[in-house]
Design an enzyme around this catalytic site. Structure first.
Site, PDB file in Angstrom:
ATOM      1  N   HIS A 308     -53.775  -0.649   7.005  1.00  0.00           N
ATOM      2  CA  HIS A 308     -55.166  -0.820   6.545  1.00  0.00           C
ATOM      3  C   HIS A 308     -55.995  -1.361   7.693  1.00  0.00           C
ATOM      4  CE1 HIS A 308     -58.596  -2.001   4.082  1.00  0.00           C
ATOM      5  NE2 HIS A 308     -58.096  -1.199   3.174  1.00  0.00           N
ATOM      6  N   ASP A 366     -52.871   2.364  -2.217  1.00  0.00           N
ATOM      7  CA  ASP A 366     -52.435   3.722  -2.575  1.00  0.00           C
ATOM      8  C   ASP A 366     -50.929   3.877  -2.668  1.00  0.00           C
ATOM      9  OD1 ASP A 366     -55.123   4.499  -0.523  1.00  0.00           O
ATOM     10  OD2 ASP A 366     -55.023   4.969  -2.663  1.00  0.00           O
TER      11      ASP A 366
HETATM   12  C1  SDX Z   1     -57.900   3.220   1.626  1.00  0.00           C
HETATM   13  O1  SDX Z   1     -61.289   0.793   4.276  1.00  0.00           O
HETATM   14  C2  SDX Z   1     -60.872   0.577   3.098  1.00  0.00           C
HETATM   15  O2  SDX Z   1     -61.102  -0.475   2.522  1.00  0.00           O
HETATM   16  C3  SDX Z   1     -60.140   1.713   2.427  1.00  0.00           C
HETATM   17  C4  SDX Z   1     -59.560   1.445   1.046  1.00  0.00           C
HETATM   18  C5  SDX Z   1     -60.651   1.232   0.030  1.00  0.00           C
HETATM   19  O3  SDX Z   1     -60.359   0.609  -1.006  1.00  0.00           O
HETATM   20  O4  SDX Z   1     -61.768   1.768   0.204  1.00  0.00           O
HETATM   21  O5  SDX Z   1     -58.740   0.294   1.094  1.00  0.00           O
HETATM   22  C6  SDX Z   1     -58.736   2.623   0.545  1.00  0.00           C
HETATM   23  O6  SDX Z   1     -58.349   4.125   2.270  1.00  0.00           O
HETATM   24  C7  SDX Z   1     -56.544   2.609   1.922  1.00  0.00           C
HETATM   25  C8  SDX Z   1     -55.858   3.285   3.153  1.00  0.00           C
HETATM   26  C9  SDX Z   1     -55.179   4.576   2.671  1.00  0.00           C
HETATM   27  N1  SDX Z   1     -54.690   5.356   3.831  1.00  0.00           N
HETATM   28  C10 SDX Z   1     -53.381   5.490   4.061  1.00  0.00           C
HETATM   29  O7  SDX Z   1     -52.489   4.914   3.441  1.00  0.00           O
HETATM   30  C11 SDX Z   1     -53.056   6.481   5.189  1.00  0.00           C
HETATM   31  C12 SDX Z   1     -52.002   5.852   6.113  1.00  0.00           C
HETATM   32  N2  SDX Z   1     -52.623   4.743   6.815  1.00  0.00           N
HETATM   33  C13 SDX Z   1     -53.175   5.005   8.148  1.00  0.00           C
HETATM   34  O8  SDX Z   1     -53.714   6.270   8.323  1.00  0.00           O
HETATM   35  C14 SDX Z   1     -53.984   3.815   8.691  1.00  0.00           C
HETATM   36  O9  SDX Z   1     -53.253   2.697   8.460  1.00  0.00           O
HETATM   37  C15 SDX Z   1     -55.403   3.601   8.204  1.00  0.00           C
HETATM   38  C16 SDX Z   1     -56.245   4.815   8.337  1.00  0.00           C
HETATM   39  C17 SDX Z   1     -55.386   3.148   6.798  1.00  0.00           C
HETATM   40  C18 SDX Z   1     -56.012   2.476   9.072  1.00  0.00           C
HETATM   41  O10 SDX Z   1     -56.080   2.973  10.355  1.00  0.00           O
HETATM   42  P1  SDX Z   1     -56.738   2.072  11.539  1.00  0.00           P
HETATM   43  O11 SDX Z   1     -57.269   0.803  11.049  1.00  0.00           O
HETATM   44  O12 SDX Z   1     -57.646   2.948  12.308  1.00  0.00           O
HETATM   45  O13 SDX Z   1     -55.485   1.684  12.350  1.00  0.00           O
HETATM   46  P2  SDX Z   1     -54.916   2.529  13.523  1.00  0.00           P
HETATM   47  O14 SDX Z   1     -54.899   3.984  13.138  1.00  0.00           O
HETATM   48  O15 SDX Z   1     -55.642   2.128  14.752  1.00  0.00           O
HETATM   49  O16 SDX Z   1     -53.415   2.020  13.548  1.00  0.00           O
HETATM   50  C19 SDX Z   1     -53.063   0.885  14.309  1.00  0.00           C
HETATM   51  C20 SDX Z   1     -51.659   1.187  14.791  1.00  0.00           C
HETATM   52  C21 SDX Z   1     -51.558   2.557  15.465  1.00  0.00           C
HETATM   53  O17 SDX Z   1     -50.520   2.474  16.425  1.00  0.00           O
HETATM   54  P3  SDX Z   1     -50.966   2.255  18.009  1.00  0.00           P
HETATM   55  O18 SDX Z   1     -51.877   3.430  18.343  1.00  0.00           O
HETATM   56  O19 SDX Z   1     -51.644   0.938  18.064  1.00  0.00           O
HETATM   57  O20 SDX Z   1     -49.650   2.335  18.752  1.00  0.00           O
HETATM   58  O21 SDX Z   1     -50.773   1.244  13.655  1.00  0.00           O
HETATM   59  C22 SDX Z   1     -50.234   2.564  13.526  1.00  0.00           C
HETATM   60  C23 SDX Z   1     -51.098   3.494  14.357  1.00  0.00           C
HETATM   61  O22 SDX Z   1     -50.339   4.580  14.870  1.00  0.00           O
HETATM   62  N3  SDX Z   1     -50.290   2.898  12.123  1.00  0.00           N
HETATM   63  C24 SDX Z   1     -49.327   3.501  11.437  1.00  0.00           C
HETATM   64  C25 SDX Z   1     -49.808   3.601  10.116  1.00  0.00           C
HETATM   65  N4  SDX Z   1     -51.030   3.074  10.042  1.00  0.00           N
HETATM   66  C26 SDX Z   1     -51.331   2.649  11.283  1.00  0.00           C
HETATM   67  N5  SDX Z   1     -48.103   3.959  11.819  1.00  0.00           N
HETATM   68  C27 SDX Z   1     -47.367   4.537  10.833  1.00  0.00           C
HETATM   69  N6  SDX Z   1     -47.771   4.665   9.544  1.00  0.00           N
HETATM   70  C28 SDX Z   1     -48.966   4.210   9.147  1.00  0.00           C
HETATM   71  N7  SDX Z   1     -49.359   4.318   7.893  1.00  0.00           N
END
Ligand code: SDX
Length: 431
Positions: A308, A366
């Site tokens: 998140h 989720d």
């Molecule tokens: C919702 O914003 C909100 O409040 C949203 C929400 C709401 O109520 O409105 O809470 C609802 O959208 C919840 C999130 C649902 N999405 C998912 O579950 C999809 C999987 N999650 C990821 O796509 C990700 O965690 C996000 C999109 C939720 C957040 O992404 P960020 O904040 O942009 O973080 P990032 O992509 O920069 O990740 C940081 C690091 C990265 O690694 P590095 O590049 O630093 O090496 O963490 C890794 C990412 O690769 N990472 C993950 C991961 N999520 C982040 N690695 C594996 N699996 C994951 N799920």
């Protein structure tokens, strides 16, 4: 606007610029950069808005480190346990918990706006029968601006109020109709003798051939899921609604834009993607394979329902949802649901894995919701529409707040331009 007594000093090439600092009632201080470009001739750069406050708001607050979510100061776990969705809608819209009389009047108003204009039924028939219900919802909600002209004037407070009530009331009806259309069953009209969640369940699952009796367990679970998804600060879809509204667009168009943004698998589409991932994993012995893929920089796969932008601890909604999953599945007699067992084992392994610990990746809202929704009888294609039904009150509360904000201007970000500089046209014979 919050008060300011302190300033931050930015120094560029030996020249210093003082920028006001505002202190919130909770959360980080903010530095006001509205005058920065005028003073210093520079932009700030923050793709994804990871360090940017886009507005002042008093609706919802998240403490990502603590894993805390407050709606008008009330913690989500107390609201999920003690309140119900329409009362939370009132709280988000008006800022205070309603008195008994206020709640009765509000619930009566919402209940008596649940039908949609009969001619709007024709819109559904323009979609292919296998259209994703989110596509239908984007289209039909946008089309509301062609039917409810008496509540599109954003400068009229009464019209804003009516539009808010219509959207909260009609979203379950539209979502249920989108579902019925996708499975070739007749639309079911709302009933005024049912509460919000029960009405939605009946509109989704009743058929003319027999009476549908709402299961109170399902209705309570449905209402709790609505409560848990109601609002969440300036997430992507809420920011979309605010940006659309900043141009003066009508409320129905703004909410249709929010639905479109929510659909993405990185946002509201994650509940569908998460359940599909759990099904793809299939058995607990395949979990390590998927954990490895999630950690592999060369693999675009991410663990759906994990991570998140704000929470760097457990998403408090996931904690409540996990408890709900246990209760609902037990009460539904879905013993040892294999997907729930895989989800729990996946969570157990992931939260101990150094990669997830270091990046502070925890289950989000989720991760468990899809398991409950599937056990309740919904197909995965209905998971995000249900999220949209619930989030409508958050979008519309933020929309109303922005329209009342004297600081509101049309949103128009700038950019870091790295393209070609000025050059003359070259005739085709000279290329
Ligand atoms: C919702 O914003 C909100 O409040 C949203 C929400 C709401 O109520 O409105 O809470 C609802 O959208 C919840 C999130 C649902 N999405 C998912 O579950 C999809 C999987 N999650 C990821 O796509 C990700 O965690 C996000 C999109 C939720 C957040 O992404 P960020 O904040 O942009 O973080 P990032 O992509 O920069 O990740 C940081 C690091 C990265 O690694 P590095 O590049 O630093 O090496 O963490 C890794 C990412 O690769 N990472 C993950 C991961 N999520 C982040 N690695 C594996 N699996 C994951 N799920």
């Amino acid at each position: 606007m919050a008060d300011t007594t302190r300033t931050a000093t930015l120094t560029i090439d030996g020249q210093s610029f003082d920028l006001p600092i505002y202190s919130p009632t909770a959360g980080p201080d903010v530095i006001d950069i509205t005058k920065l470009y005028g003073k210093a001739g520079v932009f700030t750069h923050d793709p994804g808005f990871t360090s940017t406050s886009a507005c002042e708001s008093s609706i919802t607050f998240i403490d990502g480190e603590k894993g805390e979510l407050l709606h008008r100061g009330y913690p989500i776990d107390q609201l999920a346990e003690k309140s119900h969705y329409l009362e939370v809608c009132y709280l988000l819209l008006y800022g205070e918990l309603p008195s008994a009389a206020e709640l009765e009047k509000f619930e009566h108003t919402i209940t008596h706006h649940t039908m949609i204009h009969e001619q709007m039924h024709n819109f559904f028939r323009g979609f292919r029968r296998d259209a994703h219900p989110m596509a239908t919802m984007v289209g039909v909600v946008g089309a509301m601006s062609a039917f409810y002209h008496d509540s599109t004037d954003i400068n009229d407070e009464r019209q804003r109020e009516i539009a808010s009530h219509r959207l909260i009331a009609k979203m379950p009806t539209i979502a249920a109709m989108a579902y019925k259309y996708s499975i070739g069953q007749p639309f079911v009209y709302p009933r005024n003798d049912l509460d919000y969640a029960s009405n939605f369940l009946r509109m989704c699952f009743a058929v003319p051939a027999q009476e549908y009796v709402v299961d109170p367990v399902l209705s309570r679970a449905m209402d709790r899921i609505f409560t848990l998804h109601a609002d969440h600060e300036q997430n992507a879809s809420t920011s979309t609604v605010r940006l659309a509204s900043s141009s003066g667009a009508n409320p129905f168009a703004c909410i249709a834009a929010g639905i479109a943004c929510l659909w993405g698998p990185a946002h509201g589409g994650a509940n569908q993607a998460c359940l599909e991932m759990l099904k793809e994993i299939g058995t607990p012995d395949r979990i390590p394979e998927f954990i490895a893929r999630a950690k592999d920089k060369n693999d675009p796969f991410r663990l759906m329902g994990f991570g998140h932008r704000v929470y760097k601890n457990f998403d408090p909604r996931a904690t409540v949802m996990k408890q709900s999953a246990d209760e609902v599945l037990d009460l539904l007699g879905v013993e040892n649901n294999p997907l729930l067992q895989i989800a729990k084992e996946l969570e157990r392994i992931a939260v101990q894995d150094p990669y997830f610990v270091e990046k502070k990746l925890f289950p989000n809202v989720d991760f468990y919701s899809g398991i409950i929704l599937e056990a309740m009888g919904f197909p995965t294609s209905m998971f995000t529409p249900i999220f949209a039904v619930s989030r409508t009150v958050g979008w519309i509360s933020q929309w109303k707040e922005q329209l009342a904000d004297p600081a509101m201007k049309i949103g128009r970000p700038r950019q870091l331009y790295t393209g070609e500089t000025l050059r003359d046209y070259v005739e085709i014979e000279n290329r």
